[in-house]
Design a protein around this motif. Sequence first.
Motif, PDB file in Angstrom:
ATOM      1  N   PHE A 119       0.816  -1.220   0.000  1.00 52.29           N
ATOM      2  CA  PHE A 119       0.000   0.000   0.000  1.00 52.29           C
ATOM      3  C   PHE A 119       0.849   1.269   0.000  1.00 52.29           C
ATOM      4  O   PHE A 119       0.326   2.362  -0.121  1.00 52.29           O
ATOM      5  CB  PHE A 119      -0.926   0.028   1.220  1.00 52.29           C
ATOM      6  N   MET A 120       2.156   1.129   0.174  1.00 50.01           N
ATOM      7  CA  MET A 120       3.022   2.319   0.213  1.00 50.01           C
ATOM      8  C   MET A 120       2.985   3.025  -1.138  1.00 50.01           C
ATOM      9  O   MET A 120       3.126   2.395  -2.183  1.00 50.01           O
ATOM     10  CB  MET A 120       4.458   1.907   0.539  1.00 50.01           C
ATOM     11  N   GLY A 121       2.778   4.296  -1.136  1.00 45.48           N
ATOM     12  CA  GLY A 121       2.673   5.065  -2.365  1.00 45.48           C
ATOM     13  C   GLY A 121       1.390   5.878  -2.416  1.00 45.48           C
ATOM     14  O   GLY A 121       1.234   6.771  -3.246  1.00 45.48           O
ATOM     15  N   SER A 122       0.471   5.578  -1.494  1.00 45.02           N
ATOM     16  CA  SER A 122      -0.789   6.316  -1.451  1.00 45.02           C
ATOM     17  C   SER A 122      -0.573   7.805  -1.197  1.00 45.02           C
ATOM     18  O   SER A 122      -1.371   8.641  -1.610  1.00 45.02           O
ATOM     19  CB  SER A 122      -1.689   5.747  -0.343  1.00 45.02           C
ATOM     20  N   GLU A 123       0.532   8.121  -0.521  1.00 43.54           N
ATOM     21  CA  GLU A 123       0.782   9.509  -0.115  1.00 43.54           C
ATOM     22  C   GLU A 123       1.450  10.346  -1.201  1.00 43.54           C
ATOM     23  O   GLU A 123       1.630  11.551  -1.038  1.00 43.54           O
ATOM     24  CB  GLU A 123       1.658   9.520   1.153  1.00 43.54           C
ATOM     25  N   ILE A 124       1.796   9.724  -2.334  1.00 43.23           N
ATOM     26  CA  ILE A 124       2.523  10.450  -3.383  1.00 43.23           C
ATOM     27  C   ILE A 124       1.719  11.640  -3.899  1.00 43.23           C
ATOM     28  O   ILE A 124       2.269  12.693  -4.209  1.00 43.23           O
ATOM     29  CB  ILE A 124       2.895   9.494  -4.541  1.00 43.23           C
ATOM     30  N   ALA A 125       0.400  11.484  -3.979  1.00 39.67           N
ATOM     31  CA  ALA A 125      -0.438  12.571  -4.500  1.00 39.67           C
ATOM     32  C   ALA A 125      -0.308  13.840  -3.665  1.00 39.67           C
ATOM     33  O   ALA A 125      -0.379  14.948  -4.204  1.00 39.67           O
ATOM     34  CB  ALA A 125      -1.900  12.128  -4.542  1.00 39.67           C
ATOM     35  N   THR A 126      -0.086  13.700  -2.353  1.00 42.72           N
ATOM     36  CA  THR A 126       0.038  14.898  -1.513  1.00 42.72           C
ATOM     37  C   THR A 126       1.380  15.587  -1.720  1.00 42.72           C
ATOM     38  O   THR A 126       1.484  16.799  -1.534  1.00 42.72           O
ATOM     39  CB  THR A 126      -0.137  14.554  -0.019  1.00 42.72           C
ATOM     40  N   LEU A 127       2.412  14.829  -2.105  1.00 45.10           N
ATOM     41  CA  LEU A 127       3.699  15.444  -2.440  1.00 45.10           C
ATOM     42  C   LEU A 127       3.605  16.161  -3.782  1.00 45.10           C
ATOM     43  O   LEU A 127       4.126  17.263  -3.956  1.00 45.10           O
ATOM     44  CB  LEU A 127       4.814  14.398  -2.495  1.00 45.10           C
ATOM     45  N   ALA A 128       2.932  15.508  -4.731  1.00 40.55           N
ATOM     46  CA  ALA A 128       2.825  16.071  -6.080  1.00 40.55           C
ATOM     47  C   ALA A 128       1.898  17.281  -6.132  1.00 40.55           C
ATOM     48  O   ALA A 128       2.033  18.128  -7.020  1.00 40.55           O
ATOM     49  CB  ALA A 128       2.330  14.996  -7.050  1.00 40.55           C
ATOM     50  N   ALA A 129       0.968  17.386  -5.181  1.00 41.88           N
ATOM     51  CA  ALA A 129      -0.018  18.470  -5.202  1.00 41.88           C
ATOM     52  C   ALA A 129       0.636  19.843  -5.187  1.00 41.88           C
ATOM     53  O   ALA A 129       0.117  20.807  -5.748  1.00 41.88           O
ATOM     54  CB  ALA A 129      -0.971  18.338  -4.020  1.00 41.88           C
ATOM     55  N   GLY A 130       1.812  19.949  -4.548  1.00 39.79           N
ATOM     56  CA  GLY A 130       2.512  21.226  -4.472  1.00 39.79           C
ATOM     57  C   GLY A 130       2.937  21.751  -5.835  1.00 39.79           C
ATOM     58  O   GLY A 130       3.225  22.944  -5.981  1.00 39.79           O
ATOM     59  N   GLU A 131       2.971  20.865  -6.847  1.00 39.83           N
ATOM     60  CA  GLU A 131       3.353  21.277  -8.198  1.00 39.83           C
ATOM     61  C   GLU A 131       2.173  21.224  -9.159  1.00 39.83           C
ATOM     62  O   GLU A 131       2.333  21.069 -10.367  1.00 39.83           O
ATOM     63  CB  GLU A 131       4.499  20.389  -8.709  1.00 39.83           C
ATOM     64  N   SER A 132       0.966  21.342  -8.605  1.00 41.61           N
ATOM     65  CA  SER A 132      -0.238  21.312  -9.437  1.00 41.61           C
ATOM     66  C   SER A 132      -0.846  22.706  -9.551  1.00 41.61           C
ATOM     67  O   SER A 132      -0.452  23.632  -8.849  1.00 41.61           O
ATOM     68  CB  SER A 132      -1.268  20.346  -8.838  1.00 41.61           C
ATOM     69  N   GLU A 133      -1.821  22.834 -10.460  1.00 41.05           N
ATOM     70  CA  GLU A 133      -2.451  24.130 -10.701  1.00 41.05           C
ATOM     71  C   GLU A 133      -3.292  24.580  -9.514  1.00 41.05           C
ATOM     72  O   GLU A 133      -3.397  25.763  -9.220  1.00 41.05           O
ATOM     73  CB  GLU A 133      -3.324  24.036 -11.966  1.00 41.05           C
ATOM     74  N   ASP A 134      -3.943  23.635  -8.835  1.00 39.32           N
ATOM     75  CA  ASP A 134      -4.793  23.946  -7.692  1.00 39.32           C
ATOM     76  C   ASP A 134      -4.519  22.931  -6.586  1.00 39.32           C
ATOM     77  O   ASP A 134      -5.230  21.934  -6.453  1.00 39.32           O
ATOM     78  CB  ASP A 134      -6.265  23.899  -8.122  1.00 39.32           C
ATOM     79  N   PRO A 135      -3.452  23.167  -5.788  1.00 39.75           N
ATOM     80  CA  PRO A 135      -3.020  22.174  -4.794  1.00 39.75           C
ATOM     81  C   PRO A 135      -4.104  21.755  -3.812  1.00 39.75           C
ATOM     82  O   PRO A 135      -4.265  20.571  -3.537  1.00 39.75           O
ATOM     83  CB  PRO A 135      -1.876  22.900  -4.062  1.00 39.75           C
ATOM     84  N   GLN A 136      -4.857  22.725  -3.281  1.00 33.86           N
ATOM     85  CA  GLN A 136      -5.876  22.395  -2.281  1.00 33.86           C
ATOM     86  C   GLN A 136      -6.947  21.476  -2.861  1.00 33.86           C
ATOM     87  O   GLN A 136      -7.350  20.489  -2.237  1.00 33.86           O
ATOM     88  CB  GLN A 136      -6.514  23.683  -1.744  1.00 33.86           C
ATOM     89  N   ARG A 137      -7.397  21.775  -4.080  1.00 37.38           N
ATOM     90  CA  ARG A 137      -8.422  20.953  -4.731  1.00 37.38           C
ATOM     91  C   ARG A 137      -7.885  19.550  -5.017  1.00 37.38           C
ATOM     92  O   ARG A 137      -8.587  18.553  -4.839  1.00 37.38           O
ATOM     93  CB  ARG A 137      -8.869  21.617  -6.036  1.00 37.38           C
ATOM     94  N   ALA A 138      -6.616  19.489  -5.455  1.00 38.21           N
ATOM     95  CA  ALA A 138      -6.004  18.198  -5.785  1.00 38.21           C
ATOM     96  C   ALA A 138      -5.922  17.301  -4.556  1.00 38.21           C
ATOM     97  O   ALA A 138      -6.243  16.109  -4.619  1.00 38.21           O
ATOM     98  CB  ALA A 138      -4.613  18.420  -6.368  1.00 38.21           C
ATOM     99  N   VAL A 139      -5.485  17.869  -3.427  1.00 36.25           N
ATOM    100  CA  VAL A 139      -5.372  17.089  -2.185  1.00 36.25           C
ATOM    101  C   VAL A 139      -6.748  16.632  -1.711  1.00 36.25           C
ATOM    102  O   VAL A 139      -6.935  15.472  -1.334  1.00 36.25           O
ATOM    103  CB  VAL A 139      -4.672  17.915  -1.085  1.00 36.25           C
ATOM    104  N   THR A 140      -7.709  17.541  -1.740  1.00 41.41           N
ATOM    105  CA  THR A 140      -9.062  17.212  -1.278  1.00 41.41           C
ATOM    106  C   THR A 140      -9.662  16.084  -2.105  1.00 41.41           C
ATOM    107  O   THR A 140     -10.244  15.133  -1.572  1.00 41.41           O
ATOM    108  CB  THR A 140      -9.974  18.454  -1.366  1.00 41.41           C
TER     109      THR A 140
END
Length: 476
Positions: free
Chosen positions: A213-234
């Motif tokens: 299951f390791m890797g689920s948290e990658i999206a929260t690291l990548a969110a910082g380089e997205s167009e809308d970080p808060q929306r991406a994390v949510t």
Amino acid sequence: MTPGSGLQAGLKNRHLTMIAIGGVIGAGLFVGSSSGIATAGPGILLSYALVGTLVVLVMRMLGEMSAANPTSGSFSAHADRALGRWAGFSIGWLYWFFWVVVLAVEATAGAKILSGWVPGIPQWGWALIVMTVLTATNLVSVGSYGEFEFWFAGIKVVAIAAFIAIGLLAVFGVLPGVHADKASFGNLTNHGGFLPHGPGSILTGVLLVVFSFMGSEIATLAAGESEDPQRAVTKSTNSIIWRIGVFYLGSILIVVSLVPWNDPSIAKQGSYVAALDSLGIPNAGQIMNVIILTSVLSCLNSGLYTASRMAFSLGQRGDAPKAFARTTSRGVPMAAILSSVVFGFVAVFFNYKYPDSVFLFLLNSSGAVALFVWLVICFSQLRMRRIIQREAPEKLVVKMWLYPYLTWATAALIVFVLGYMLTDTEGASSGRKTVLLSVAVAAVVVVIAVVKQQIESRRAATAPAAVEPAEKVTTG
């Protein structure tokens, strides 16, 4: 290249969606599930459900903190603020170490498949080619990483969705042109019961599946380089339940329904290949090899990205060389990427040269890091909730359920799993060896972090005294 001003928002929403979905589907699901099924029988579903619930709760906590403060350091940066510099330093470097070792494991697994198809190139040659190509991808831009991961994850998602759909048709006896006489939900109970090895096998199964299951948290690291970080994390946090439910529980349910859990083919061929073979689908082994290779490449791609961004964050906070925090004009942390690759190549060398000594040590000493990360997320969230409520309550767009009781219950469950691992003493990579070596490495890193923090505190305390005479002369 001219120096950049930091990471850039190069990931699109479709990239983040696939990174979030693909991050849950690791190669371990396809490769490691057969040993879990052999250990717990159909009851392995409860093991996956238990770990899946744990991951959902941990991701909810991480989502709460990351939605309020999206950053490339994710849980390491949150631990830095909530628990102290020593915590952010320690878990950041341990996480980086974990992914560097994973790079070696996945590069070797991918090379093994590729050398089977093209035997003219040796395994080490394929490992070198795969690592070089994905390093180049990550060095170009974060967008190129996102694009590669979008397609890698897309193939995995389509493959598992097709597997579940075909499997369900077979179980209900309506799959045209396929004779599947063994396929039935009766396989869940007909061969020694749902728990043929007793209730204790559920916990043993947990030990076998937890690391997939390791890797689920990658999206929260990548969110910082997205167009809308808060929306991406949510979005990624809210969708984790159905992702785990469909891809893990759904596909494993199909496997143990298509083939009896004690069928020798599961151990011999692998669970998913055995399931496809039971349907008479031609070239099932090669089909799965393509899917596994895609998962391996996806894991390598994301592992390199994740390790480099954690190194970048550590560099930004002064916990790693300053060069790690520098970016190119495209917003790529080149030094952080190359340093991660170098250590990854060293680990690959150890995997080929000393697989039963040096590399086994690396594998065991990083094995429990996933659980350490989850535990740190729990304790960080307990304090960060109060900090966010005090400083910016409007940023609490994602909230952990039943805070703080469910957070404490999750932490207790993780500690219990670590404790239960100590009872597993079989094999060179036993649970006890993994926990003890991981704790030893973690203790060394924590000591370094504490000593570093004390040195910095002393310097900060003496700095004003050193400049005070100069200030008096200037003002006078």
